[in-house]
Design a protein around this motif. Sequence first.
Motif, PDB file in Angstrom:
ATOM      1  N   ALA A   1      91.588  58.911  29.583  1.00  0.00           N
ATOM      2  CA  ALA A   1      91.575  57.463  29.353  1.00  0.00           C
ATOM      3  C   ALA A   1      92.175  56.713  30.541  1.00  0.00           C
ATOM      4  O   ALA A   1      91.637  55.693  30.981  1.00  0.00           O
ATOM      5  N   VAL A   2      93.280  57.226  31.076  1.00  0.00           N
ATOM      6  CA  VAL A   2      93.904  56.577  32.238  1.00  0.00           C
ATOM      7  C   VAL A   2      92.973  56.655  33.436  1.00  0.00           C
ATOM      8  O   VAL A   2      92.725  55.649  34.121  1.00  0.00           O
ATOM      9  N   ARG A   3      92.440  57.826  33.706  1.00  0.00           N
ATOM     10  CA  ARG A   3      91.567  58.003  34.882  1.00  0.00           C
ATOM     11  C   ARG A   3      90.261  57.228  34.763  1.00  0.00           C
ATOM     12  O   ARG A   3      89.693  56.813  35.761  1.00  0.00           O
ATOM     13  N   ASP A   4      89.791  57.018  33.532  1.00  0.00           N
ATOM     14  CA  ASP A   4      88.548  56.252  33.322  1.00  0.00           C
ATOM     15  C   ASP A   4      88.787  54.748  33.307  1.00  0.00           C
ATOM     16  O   ASP A   4      87.859  53.977  33.101  1.00  0.00           O
ATOM     17  N   GLY A   5      90.041  54.318  33.472  1.00  0.00           N
ATOM     18  CA  GLY A   5      90.326  52.897  33.557  1.00  0.00           C
ATOM     19  C   GLY A   5      90.618  52.207  32.254  1.00  0.00           C
ATOM     20  O   GLY A   5      90.527  50.985  32.155  1.00  0.00           O
ATOM     21  N   TYR A   6      91.011  52.966  31.225  1.00  0.00           N
ATOM     22  CA  TYR A   6      91.337  52.345  29.941  1.00  0.00           C
ATOM     23  C   TYR A   6      92.498  51.367  30.092  1.00  0.00           C
ATOM     24  O   TYR A   6      92.580  50.371  29.397  1.00  0.00           O
ATOM     25  N   VAL A   7      93.418  51.669  31.002  1.00  0.00           N
ATOM     26  CA  VAL A   7      94.533  50.777  31.294  1.00  0.00           C
ATOM     27  C   VAL A   7      94.102  49.949  32.504  1.00  0.00           C
ATOM     28  O   VAL A   7      94.184  50.392  33.633  1.00  0.00           O
TER      29      VAL A   7
ATOM     30  N   LEU B   1      94.757  47.845  34.852  1.00  0.00           N
ATOM     31  CA  LEU B   1      95.613  47.167  35.805  1.00  0.00           C
ATOM     32  C   LEU B   1      95.524  47.878  37.148  1.00  0.00           C
ATOM     33  O   LEU B   1      95.345  49.096  37.199  1.00  0.00           O
ATOM     34  N   PRO B   2      95.652  47.128  38.236  1.00  0.00           N
ATOM     35  CA  PRO B   2      95.571  47.752  39.567  1.00  0.00           C
ATOM     36  C   PRO B   2      96.570  48.888  39.717  1.00  0.00           C
ATOM     37  O   PRO B   2      97.734  48.761  39.350  1.00  0.00           O
ATOM     38  N   GLY B   3      96.101  50.009  40.222  1.00  0.00           N
ATOM     39  CA  GLY B   3      96.961  51.146  40.491  1.00  0.00           C
ATOM     40  C   GLY B   3      97.240  52.057  39.308  1.00  0.00           C
ATOM     41  O   GLY B   3      97.734  53.167  39.491  1.00  0.00           O
ATOM     42  N   LYS B   4      96.947  51.632  38.092  1.00  0.00           N
ATOM     43  CA  LYS B   4      97.264  52.464  36.927  1.00  0.00           C
ATOM     44  C   LYS B   4      96.407  53.729  36.896  1.00  0.00           C
ATOM     45  O   LYS B   4      96.877  54.781  36.462  1.00  0.00           O
ATOM     46  N   ARG B   5      95.174  53.635  37.364  1.00  0.00           N
ATOM     47  CA  ARG B   5      94.297  54.809  37.352  1.00  0.00           C
ATOM     48  C   ARG B   5      94.816  55.923  38.248  1.00  0.00           C
ATOM     49  O   ARG B   5      94.509  57.086  38.047  1.00  0.00           O
ATOM     50  N   GLU B   6      95.615  55.550  39.252  1.00  0.00           N
ATOM     51  CA  GLU B   6      96.126  56.530  40.210  1.00  0.00           C
ATOM     52  C   GLU B   6      97.541  57.012  39.872  1.00  0.00           C
ATOM     53  O   GLU B   6      98.107  57.809  40.612  1.00  0.00           O
ATOM     54  N   THR B   7      98.124  56.534  38.788  1.00  0.00           N
ATOM     55  CA  THR B   7      99.472  56.957  38.416  1.00  0.00           C
ATOM     56  C   THR B   7      99.510  58.478  38.291  1.00  0.00           C
ATOM     57  O   THR B   7      98.698  59.056  37.564  1.00  0.00           O
ATOM     58  N   PRO B   8     100.423  59.147  38.992  1.00  0.00           N
ATOM     59  CA  PRO B   8     100.498  60.608  38.883  1.00  0.00           C
ATOM     60  C   PRO B   8     100.805  61.040  37.442  1.00  0.00           C
ATOM     61  O   PRO B   8     101.685  60.478  36.794  1.00  0.00           O
TER      62      PRO B   8
ATOM     63  N   ILE C   1     105.228  52.078  35.758  1.00  0.00           N
ATOM     64  CA  ILE C   1     105.508  53.506  35.623  1.00  0.00           C
ATOM     65  C   ILE C   1     105.082  54.188  36.917  1.00  0.00           C
ATOM     66  O   ILE C   1     103.943  54.018  37.365  1.00  0.00           O
ATOM     67  N   ASN C   2     105.982  54.985  37.512  1.00  0.00           N
ATOM     68  CA  ASN C   2     105.655  55.708  38.736  1.00  0.00           C
ATOM     69  C   ASN C   2     105.023  57.066  38.468  1.00  0.00           C
ATOM     70  O   ASN C   2     104.168  57.517  39.227  1.00  0.00           O
ATOM     71  N   VAL C   3     105.464  57.726  37.387  1.00  0.00           N
ATOM     72  CA  VAL C   3     104.995  59.075  37.066  1.00  0.00           C
ATOM     73  C   VAL C   3     104.945  59.233  35.552  1.00  0.00           C
ATOM     74  O   VAL C   3     105.811  58.727  34.842  1.00  0.00           O
ATOM     75  N   VAL C   4     103.937  59.955  35.076  1.00  0.00           N
ATOM     76  CA  VAL C   4     103.835  60.291  33.654  1.00  0.00           C
ATOM     77  C   VAL C   4     103.971  61.802  33.515  1.00  0.00           C
ATOM     78  O   VAL C   4     103.328  62.557  34.253  1.00  0.00           O
ATOM     79  N   ILE C   5     104.805  62.227  32.579  1.00  0.00           N
ATOM     80  CA  ILE C   5     104.887  63.637  32.189  1.00  0.00           C
ATOM     81  C   ILE C   5     104.407  63.684  30.751  1.00  0.00           C
ATOM     82  O   ILE C   5     105.006  63.083  29.870  1.00  0.00           O
ATOM     83  N   CYS C   6     103.286  64.379  30.525  1.00  0.00           N
ATOM     84  CA  CYS C   6     102.605  64.293  29.239  1.00  0.00           C
ATOM     85  C   CYS C   6     102.313  65.668  28.649  1.00  0.00           C
ATOM     86  O   CYS C   6     101.731  66.525  29.319  1.00  0.00           O
ATOM     87  N   ASP C   7     102.712  65.848  27.404  1.00  0.00           N
ATOM     88  CA  ASP C   7     102.385  67.067  26.669  1.00  0.00           C
ATOM     89  C   ASP C   7     100.867  67.171  26.556  1.00  0.00           C
ATOM     90  O   ASP C   7     100.169  66.168  26.393  1.00  0.00           O
ATOM     91  N   MET C   8     100.363  68.366  26.655  1.00  0.00           N
ATOM     92  CA  MET C   8      98.921  68.554  26.583  1.00  0.00           C
ATOM     93  C   MET C   8      98.417  68.539  25.142  1.00  0.00           C
ATOM     94  O   MET C   8      97.372  67.949  24.848  1.00  0.00           O
ATOM     95  N   VAL C   9      99.155  69.165  24.231  1.00  0.00           N
ATOM     96  CA  VAL C   9      98.706  69.276  22.836  1.00  0.00           C
ATOM     97  C   VAL C   9      99.580  68.383  21.972  1.00  0.00           C
ATOM     98  O   VAL C   9     100.776  68.631  21.816  1.00  0.00           O
ATOM     99  N   MET C  10      98.980  67.319  21.441  1.00  0.00           N
ATOM    100  CA  MET C  10      99.690  66.392  20.558  1.00  0.00           C
ATOM    101  C   MET C  10      98.785  66.024  19.400  1.00  0.00           C
ATOM    102  O   MET C  10      97.564  66.128  19.497  1.00  0.00           O
ATOM    103  N   LYS C  11      99.400  65.566  18.314  1.00  0.00           N
ATOM    104  CA  LYS C  11      98.629  65.056  17.186  1.00  0.00           C
ATOM    105  C   LYS C  11      97.943  63.768  17.641  1.00  0.00           C
ATOM    106  O   LYS C  11      98.460  63.032  18.470  1.00  0.00           O
TER     107      LYS C  11
END
Length: 126
Positions: free
Chosen positions: A78-84, A86-93, A58-68
Amino acid sequence: MEELSKLIDHKLLSVLVVDDNKFTADLVRKILNAHGISEVYQEYSGETALACLFSNHINVVICDMVMKGMSGLQFTKAVRDGYVPLPGKRETPIVMLTAHSEQNIVMASLKIGANGYLVKPIVPKN
């Protein structure tokens, strides 16, 4: 900015759209497709979005802020803390999609690691 977009081959981008509202997710996908981005993944929760990010390039994520369930802010953290793990995933825009344009909400998303935000409703430019 327009000059930069001419240098990027949008056909090579893969985008993950995360929104618990199917109509909004479909609209964002259609806008991306209209701009030449054909590889668009759609997920309807933060939890399934993490699995998609783990399993796909995935090159870019577009994510709703308010979800169930997991909110977009929780997903981003979770992404920024390294939950995923894999190399480079933490930096995915990650671009937040929100109906809330209040400064404190926008700043909270940027503080946890979002790269930008779009305010709903989305109106595509021709």
